[in-house]
Scaffold this motif. Sequence first.
Motif, PDB file in Angstrom:
ATOM      1  N   TYR A  38       9.226  -5.657 -13.194  1.00  0.00           N
ATOM      2  CA  TYR A  38       7.955  -5.043 -12.798  1.00  0.00           C
ATOM      3  C   TYR A  38       7.936  -3.594 -13.299  1.00  0.00           C
ATOM      4  O   TYR A  38       8.979  -2.944 -13.378  1.00  0.00           O
ATOM      5  N   PRO A  39       6.762  -3.066 -13.681  1.00  0.00           N
ATOM      6  CA  PRO A  39       6.694  -1.717 -14.261  1.00  0.00           C
ATOM      7  C   PRO A  39       7.391  -0.619 -13.455  1.00  0.00           C
ATOM      8  O   PRO A  39       8.050   0.244 -14.042  1.00  0.00           O
ATOM      9  N   THR A  40       7.268  -0.637 -12.130  1.00  0.00           N
ATOM     10  CA  THR A  40       7.929   0.415 -11.348  1.00  0.00           C
ATOM     11  C   THR A  40       9.447   0.272 -11.387  1.00  0.00           C
ATOM     12  O   THR A  40      10.174   1.265 -11.435  1.00  0.00           O
ATOM     13  N   ARG A 268       3.451   3.837 -16.913  1.00  0.00           N
ATOM     14  CA  ARG A 268       2.024   3.654 -17.200  1.00  0.00           C
ATOM     15  C   ARG A 268       1.810   2.735 -18.403  1.00  0.00           C
ATOM     16  O   ARG A 268       0.893   1.904 -18.396  1.00  0.00           O
ATOM     17  N   TRP A 271       2.501  -0.724 -17.231  1.00  0.00           N
ATOM     18  CA  TRP A 271       1.446  -1.179 -16.327  1.00  0.00           C
ATOM     19  C   TRP A 271       0.207  -1.606 -17.101  1.00  0.00           C
ATOM     20  O   TRP A 271      -0.404  -2.641 -16.811  1.00  0.00           O
ATOM     21  N   ARG A 274       0.796  -4.892 -18.604  1.00  0.00           N
ATOM     22  CA  ARG A 274       0.807  -5.933 -17.577  1.00  0.00           C
ATOM     23  C   ARG A 274      -0.613  -6.266 -17.130  1.00  0.00           C
ATOM     24  O   ARG A 274      -0.970  -7.443 -16.960  1.00  0.00           O
ATOM     25  N   GLU A 275      -1.440  -5.246 -16.943  1.00  0.00           N
ATOM     26  CA  GLU A 275      -2.837  -5.466 -16.555  1.00  0.00           C
ATOM     27  C   GLU A 275      -3.579  -6.284 -17.611  1.00  0.00           C
ATOM     28  O   GLU A 275      -4.319  -7.214 -17.281  1.00  0.00           O
TER      29      GLU A 275
END
Length: 326
Positions: A38-40, A268, A271, A274-275
């Motif tokens: 996951y990005p975070t 970012r 993310w 991913r979006e």
Amino acid sequence: MSYLKSFAAALLASAAIATSAAACEVTLKSSDTHPDGYPTVEAVKQMGKLLEERTGGRLCVEVFHSAQLGQEKDTIEQTKFGVIDLNRVSMGPFNNLVEETKVVSLPYIFKNTEHMHHVMDGPIGEDMLKAFEPHGYVGLAFYDGGSRSFYNKVKPIKSIDDLKGMKVRVMQSDIFVDMMTALGANATPMPYGEVYSAIQTGVIDGAENNWPSFESSGHYEVAGYYTLDEHLIVPEVLVMSKVSWDKLSAEDQAAVRQAAKDSVPVMRDLWQAREKASEEKVRAAGVEVITDIDKAPFMAAMDSVYEKHVTSENLKDLVKRIRATD
């Protein structure tokens, strides 16, 4: 998970990494409820790589993803006492502890993602990071949490009137409940894991979330309408235990702070990718995406929410400063 169980899990996890971390003088344990990749999670890993490089291997970061150390409520408490050193957390769990975090949880406080970045990357964001310190945490950086929008199985939502009487799942948050009430819908607080079956069986009509969550949860399979109203754009925060922070030299503290800041662009980029991938998958599945929507009436309906939750002069000033930021 109880605090004692979470505490025990953290100790076991610490023992598990003891051998691999032997080369480092200090290994910082970092928690995240999101899954590996996951990005975070990847951003904090990048922070660890930068720290290791810049300190010649003296400082390392070990990331425990997938809620290995407990859910956010448990890990926040562990972080305060230094059992966990670093923690990537949503803003919601901090709302009752750090007053300033309430503001970024307000609907339509940000015009768009770019506006949120300008605010959180500037003086307002720095002030908000400092607000964590009196409560036992050192705020290091803000990550993206995406834009939350409405989805349902009944009909396209193109106006406030379309929401009236609709049963919509929300997080267990007073702000979320009041937001839905102001829009004329029936707020239904419910654990995230129950949403799919609740939509499928008609217990609720829909919910609200960002593209990646709408896709990865499978909710798009049972909710065929997604309205890009972007009522919430809530950043997430990376904090460090003040107990752990105070054990570091001033030089190492500066290295930690800079590595955290430098991980933000990485997060970012991941993310955004991913979006995009999630949106493409949802559209390919045949979900009707409503983009032609006038947000003004939705925003105007939030006056009562702001009146109820923005009560102190501190919060009123923050709202004013955010709205004045381009």
